[in-house]
Write a protein that holds these residues in place. Structure first.
Motif, mmCIF file in Angstrom:
data_model
loop_
_atom_site.group_PDB
_atom_site.id
_atom_site.type_symbol
_atom_site.label_atom_id
_atom_site.label_comp_id
_atom_site.label_asym_id
_atom_site.label_seq_id
_atom_site.Cartn_x
_atom_site.Cartn_y
_atom_site.Cartn_z
ATOM 1 N N ASP A 184 0.838 -1.206 0.000
ATOM 2 C CA ASP A 184 0.000 0.000 0.000
ATOM 3 C C ASP A 184 0.869 1.251 0.000
ATOM 4 O OD1 ASP A 184 -2.297 -1.549 0.044
ATOM 5 O OD2 ASP A 184 -2.528 -1.438 2.224
ATOM 6 N N ARG A 185 1.945 1.227 0.784
ATOM 7 C CA ARG A 185 2.861 2.378 0.829
ATOM 8 C C ARG A 185 3.550 2.563 -0.521
ATOM 9 N NH1 ARG A 185 6.333 4.673 4.806
ATOM 10 N NH2 ARG A 185 4.681 4.177 6.291
ATOM 11 N N MET A 186 3.922 1.460 -1.161
ATOM 12 C CA MET A 186 4.656 1.525 -2.422
ATOM 13 C C MET A 186 3.769 1.878 -3.615
ATOM 14 S SD MET A 186 7.873 1.204 -2.155
ATOM 15 C CE MET A 186 8.688 1.292 -0.556
ATOM 16 N N ALA A 187 2.486 2.049 -3.384
ATOM 17 C CA ALA A 187 1.591 2.447 -4.481
ATOM 18 C C ALA A 187 2.009 3.783 -5.080
ATOM 19 C CB ALA A 187 0.156 2.517 -3.980
ATOM 20 N N ALA A 219 7.998 0.081 -8.059
ATOM 21 C CA ALA A 219 7.602 -0.958 -7.114
ATOM 22 C C ALA A 219 6.124 -1.297 -7.197
ATOM 23 C CB ALA A 219 7.964 -0.529 -5.699
ATOM 24 N N ARG A 220 5.288 -0.311 -7.456
ATOM 25 C CA ARG A 220 3.840 -0.578 -7.446
ATOM 26 C C ARG A 220 3.416 -1.556 -8.533
ATOM 27 N NH1 ARG A 220 2.126 5.474 -9.408
ATOM 28 N NH2 ARG A 220 2.493 5.220 -11.659
ATOM 29 N N GLY A 248 -2.941 -7.380 -7.928
ATOM 30 C CA GLY A 248 -4.041 -7.600 -6.999
ATOM 31 C C GLY A 248 -4.315 -9.071 -6.749
ATOM 32 N N ASP A 249 -4.190 -9.900 -7.789
ATOM 33 C CA ASP A 249 -4.477 -11.328 -7.653
ATOM 34 C C ASP A 249 -3.487 -12.058 -6.746
ATOM 35 O OD1 ASP A 249 -6.632 -11.088 -9.304
ATOM 36 O OD2 ASP A 249 -5.748 -12.172 -11.007
ATOM 37 N N PHE A 264 -4.590 -19.248 -6.671
ATOM 38 C CA PHE A 264 -4.713 -17.945 -7.314
ATOM 39 C C PHE A 264 -5.796 -17.990 -8.383
ATOM 40 C CE2 PHE A 264 -0.478 -18.390 -5.635
ATOM 41 C CZ PHE A 264 -0.226 -17.164 -5.044
ATOM 42 N N PRO A 265 -6.398 -16.844 -8.712
ATOM 43 C CA PRO A 265 -7.458 -16.844 -9.728
ATOM 44 C C PRO A 265 -6.985 -17.270 -11.114
ATOM 45 C CG PRO A 265 -7.512 -14.811 -8.445
ATOM 46 C CD PRO A 265 -6.250 -15.519 -8.084
#
Length: 221
Positions: free
Chosen positions: A63-66, A71-72, A77-78, A165-166
């Motif tokens: 979340d911080r690296m967003a 890095a983001r 998400g999966d 995983f999906p």
């Protein structure tokens, strides 16, 4: 020594440079007993509990690296595992699982390192993210099948959701390795990331070594 060899992408160089470190964790008495089907539910659940503390921190760091343009991209998400681990912990420990789990000493040291490097250093975040998630997509899939078989859990149900995983693991791995190869890190930064991945593997190995001692799991004869 350079992190890359001529004509070689960073993903291959990283895997090559850390291969022996990766093997140290796979060869622990705990992991050997796990894949051989010699652990019961309670013994396996302790590993899930330790992993939860690690992934909870890693996903806070994601979340911080967003805000970081490099890095983001690695935070698919999966791949996030927090909710899957929560479902598995509820399966093993019941609805009050939060009050029944705690990190062991090795997990605390691992989490301390995550706090040190994953929230401010993008390369450090990727190093630890790579170590965990690429492992889940690779050897983790074999572990899942062994756990399903030995604990009599249906594929993909609560208890082993962590490993499922999906999409197809290969697609995620190919995309991840392409990001590693394309990341704009210079040679010095790549060398730092290699060193951090080596440390991450050692920290992982210490967690399973402590589980081996606590559960008195001896090497297979």
């Amino acid at each position: 020594m350079s992190a890359d060899e001529p004509g070689q992408g960073f993903s291959v160089a990283l895997r090559t440079a850390t291969w022996s470190d990766h093997g140290d964790n796979e060869g622990s008495s705990y992991m050997t007993a796990l894949v051989e089907g010699r652990l019961g539910r309670d013994e396996y659940a302790v590993l899930v509990a330790q992993l939860y503390h690690v992934y909870d921190l890693l996903e806070d760091a994601a979340d911080r690296m967003a805000a970081d343009p490099v890095a983001r991209a690695f935070d698919f998400g999966d791949l996030r595992r927090r909710e899957a681990l929560q479902a598995d912990l509820a399966f093993f420990y019941g609805p009050g699982w939060q009050g029944r789990i705690s990190p062991n000493d090795a997990t605390r040291r691992y989490c301390d390192r995550l706090r040190e490097v994953c929230f401010e250093w993008p390369g450090g975040f990727v190093a630890h993210h790579y170590t965990r998630y690429l492992g889940d997509l690779s050897g983790g899939q074999y572990i899942a099948r062994q756990v399903e078989r030995s604990l009599d859990i249906a594929a993909g149900e609560d208890g082993v959701r962590f490993y499922r995983f999906p999409g197809k693991p290969k697609g995620y791995k190919d995309r991840y390795r392409a990001l590693l190869d394309g990341a704009p890190w210079d040679e010095a930064e790549r060398a730092r990331i290699v060193d951090e991945v080596k440390l991450a593997y050692r920290l992982n190995a210490e967690v399973t070594a402590e589980l081996s001692r606590d559960l008195r799991i001896e090497p297979a004869a």
